[in-house]
Design a protein around this motif. Structure first.
Motif, PDB file in Angstrom:
ATOM      1  N   VAL A  21     -31.890  27.188  45.496  1.00  0.00           N
ATOM      2  CA  VAL A  21     -30.786  27.354  46.443  1.00  0.00           C
ATOM      3  C   VAL A  21     -30.223  26.006  46.901  1.00  0.00           C
ATOM      4  O   VAL A  21     -29.178  25.977  47.583  1.00  0.00           O
ATOM      5  CB  VAL A  21     -31.264  28.192  47.657  1.00  0.00           C
ATOM      6  N   LEU A  22     -30.848  24.914  46.535  1.00  0.00           N
ATOM      7  CA  LEU A  22     -30.402  23.596  46.999  1.00  0.00           C
ATOM      8  C   LEU A  22     -28.918  23.315  46.725  1.00  0.00           C
ATOM      9  O   LEU A  22     -28.235  22.752  47.589  1.00  0.00           O
ATOM     10  CB  LEU A  22     -31.262  22.499  46.375  1.00  0.00           C
ATOM     11  N   PRO A  23     -28.370  23.675  45.540  1.00  0.00           N
ATOM     12  CA  PRO A  23     -26.950  23.383  45.324  1.00  0.00           C
ATOM     13  C   PRO A  23     -26.012  24.107  46.289  1.00  0.00           C
ATOM     14  O   PRO A  23     -24.849  23.720  46.423  1.00  0.00           O
ATOM     15  CB  PRO A  23     -26.705  23.854  43.886  1.00  0.00           C
ATOM     16  N   PHE A  24     -26.508  25.156  46.968  1.00  0.00           N
ATOM     17  CA  PHE A  24     -25.633  25.994  47.775  1.00  0.00           C
ATOM     18  C   PHE A  24     -25.752  25.747  49.273  1.00  0.00           C
ATOM     19  O   PHE A  24     -25.012  26.356  50.049  1.00  0.00           O
ATOM     20  CB  PHE A  24     -25.930  27.471  47.489  1.00  0.00           C
ATOM     21  N   VAL A  25     -26.679  24.875  49.700  1.00  0.00           N
ATOM     22  CA  VAL A  25     -26.896  24.723  51.139  1.00  0.00           C
ATOM     23  C   VAL A  25     -25.741  24.000  51.829  1.00  0.00           C
ATOM     24  O   VAL A  25     -25.638  24.029  53.059  1.00  0.00           O
ATOM     25  CB  VAL A  25     -28.226  23.985  51.430  1.00  0.00           C
ATOM     26  N   GLY A  26     -24.853  23.377  51.068  1.00  0.00           N
ATOM     27  CA  GLY A  26     -23.706  22.708  51.670  1.00  0.00           C
ATOM     28  C   GLY A  26     -22.464  23.565  51.745  1.00  0.00           C
ATOM     29  O   GLY A  26     -21.402  23.083  52.181  1.00  0.00           O
ATOM     30  N   LEU A  27     -22.568  24.857  51.363  1.00  0.00           N
ATOM     31  CA  LEU A  27     -21.404  25.737  51.373  1.00  0.00           C
ATOM     32  C   LEU A  27     -21.215  26.386  52.743  1.00  0.00           C
ATOM     33  O   LEU A  27     -22.167  26.619  53.483  1.00  0.00           O
ATOM     34  CB  LEU A  27     -21.559  26.832  50.313  1.00  0.00           C
ATOM     35  N   ARG A  28     -19.969  26.732  53.044  1.00  0.00           N
ATOM     36  CA  ARG A  28     -19.653  27.444  54.280  1.00  0.00           C
ATOM     37  C   ARG A  28     -19.824  28.952  54.078  1.00  0.00           C
ATOM     38  O   ARG A  28     -20.004  29.427  52.955  1.00  0.00           O
ATOM     39  CB  ARG A  28     -18.238  27.116  54.729  1.00  0.00           C
TER      40      ARG A  28
END
Length: 411
Positions: free
Chosen positions: A133-140
């Protein structure tokens, strides 16, 4: 500056530094722990030939573990910016911290994998979910909801297509046991199991963390959000189960699967209610119409995610009520929720010590569960009252701080 002003400034700085967790989220995590322990200790089926589901199986199977995973996503959102995700160097530092904490969780899981125990230990899969999930933790939130919806629809179909290919390999890419350190020697088999053929398939279960991240990006402290989670989660859970009943019962899905199984005495109806893990879900697209616990289908993921959202909303409302009446009845539950890694590990070790041995005189399975549940709540309450971290939580926190570059500064 006056002493009163200094005290006010100190309290404000302390509050900002501590960034306290939402107590309702920890309470929900405590419920998930107790639910998972119930499915580990208490029977989920009766001993009759029809394998009649028990109340524990009907209530907690699939739902408790899914709640645990959704809460993992919420926790990641709360630690990476809440409504507004971190950006730039701060985001990369947060990702490094999460990755190192995942390695701690994975190491604990691999160590537990060497125990003889009749429990599907989730920790290795849990650690891989954190890494994936690391690539997605910066998404709103908006992008996360869109991605989660796509994941719910696409990955069960992809898993349905890939599983037969993995299982036809020689040897099949399925472990048949909890991942342990020795399985690192066969990485293809290990990854095939944890991502697709095992009890908690990471490919589909990543949807839970995406949904949790999206929930965590909401303004959980606002009055309307818990009600929204409770209502929307309940509606999603009911609709998913209703649609599955229509497809399986009214449109002939279960009859088609019963023919595929080929054994009229096979209690397929019971398994569809409690647990479909380990069943060969291939050869008929009707498997994808099921909402059975641990089936990993779209309707299963939607139902269990809805239940998780509703439970989180309900616990947030309870926490708000407790704050309003200035009582803290959730203290033991939220304390246990803040100690899940330590308490879960202790629970697995205890069950391993009982595995293959008769229970001590005067004990029953219900007594074993009740003793563990009470112990978890008492220990959780004490640790919460003293603001202590559990031993494994301390190690995970230290790894997180090291990854974020804060350990050296604090030293």
């Amino acid at each position: 500056m006056t002493s009163r002003g200094m005290a006010t400034t100190s309290r404000t700085a302390s509050a900002k530094a501590a960034a306290p967790r939402l107590t309702g989220v920890d309470a929900a995590r405590g419920l998930a722990l107790l639910g998972m322990m119930a499915t580990h200790v208490l029977p989920t089926f009766e001993t009759d030939p029809q394998l009649t589901p028990t109340l524990v199986g009907l209530t907690f199977s699939g739902r408790a573990a899914a709640l645990f995973a959704v809460l993992a996503g919420i926790g990641l959102a709360l630690s990476t910016g809440k409504e507004r995700p971190l950006e730039g160097a701060e985001l990369w530092a947060a990702r490094r911290g999460i990755a190192l904490r995942a390695l701690v969780v994975g190491a604990v899981g691999l160590s537990l994998g060497g125990l003889e125990v009749n429990i599907a230990v989730i920790l290795v899969n849990y650690a891989l979910l954190f890494l994936c999930v690391l690539p997605f933790v910066g998404l709103r939130a908006k992008r996360l909801w869109t991605l989660a919806a796509a994941w719910l629809l696409a990955t069960p179909v992809l898993a349905y297509l890939l599983r037969p290919w993995l299982l036809s390999a020689e040897p099949p890419l399925r472990l048949g046991h909890n991942p342990g350190w020795e399985d690192l020697a066969t990485p293809a088999r290990l990854l095939g199991d944890v991502f697709l053929t095992g009890y908690y398939p990471v490919l589909q279960w990543l949807a839970y963390l995406l949904i949790g991240l999206a929930i965590g990006r909401l303004a959980l402290a606002k009055a309307a959000v818990p009600w929204l989670l409770l209502a929307a989660g309940t509606i999603a859970a009911v609709l998913a189960k209703w649609l599955s009943v229509v497809l399986m019962e009214d449109w002939g899905g279960r009859a088609a699967l019963q023919e595929k199984v080929g054994d009229p005495a096979y209690p397929l109806a019971s398994l569809l209610q409690v647990n479909l893990a380990g069943i060969d879900q291939s050869g008929s697209v009707w498997w994808l119409a099921s909402s059975a616990p641990h089936s990993g289908t779209t309707l299963d993921l939607l139902h269990t995610s809805g239940v998780a959202a509703a439970v989180v909303g309900f616990c947030l409302l309870l926490a708000r009520l407790a704050d309003w009446v200035q009582l803290d009845p959730l203290l033991p539950l939220r304390g246990a929720g803040a100690l899940t890694l330590s308490l879960y590990t202790a629970h697995v070790c205890l069950m391993a010590s009982l595995h293959g041995h008769p229970l001590p005189a005067g004990w029953s399975t219900e007594g074993v569960y009740l003793a563990q549940a009470v112990a978890a709540l008492v220990i959780g309450g004490v640790f919460a009252a003293q603001a202590w971290r559990g031993p494994l939580e301390w190690v995970g926190h230290a790894a997180n701080q090291l990854g974020r570059g804060r350990w050296a500064r604090s030293r």
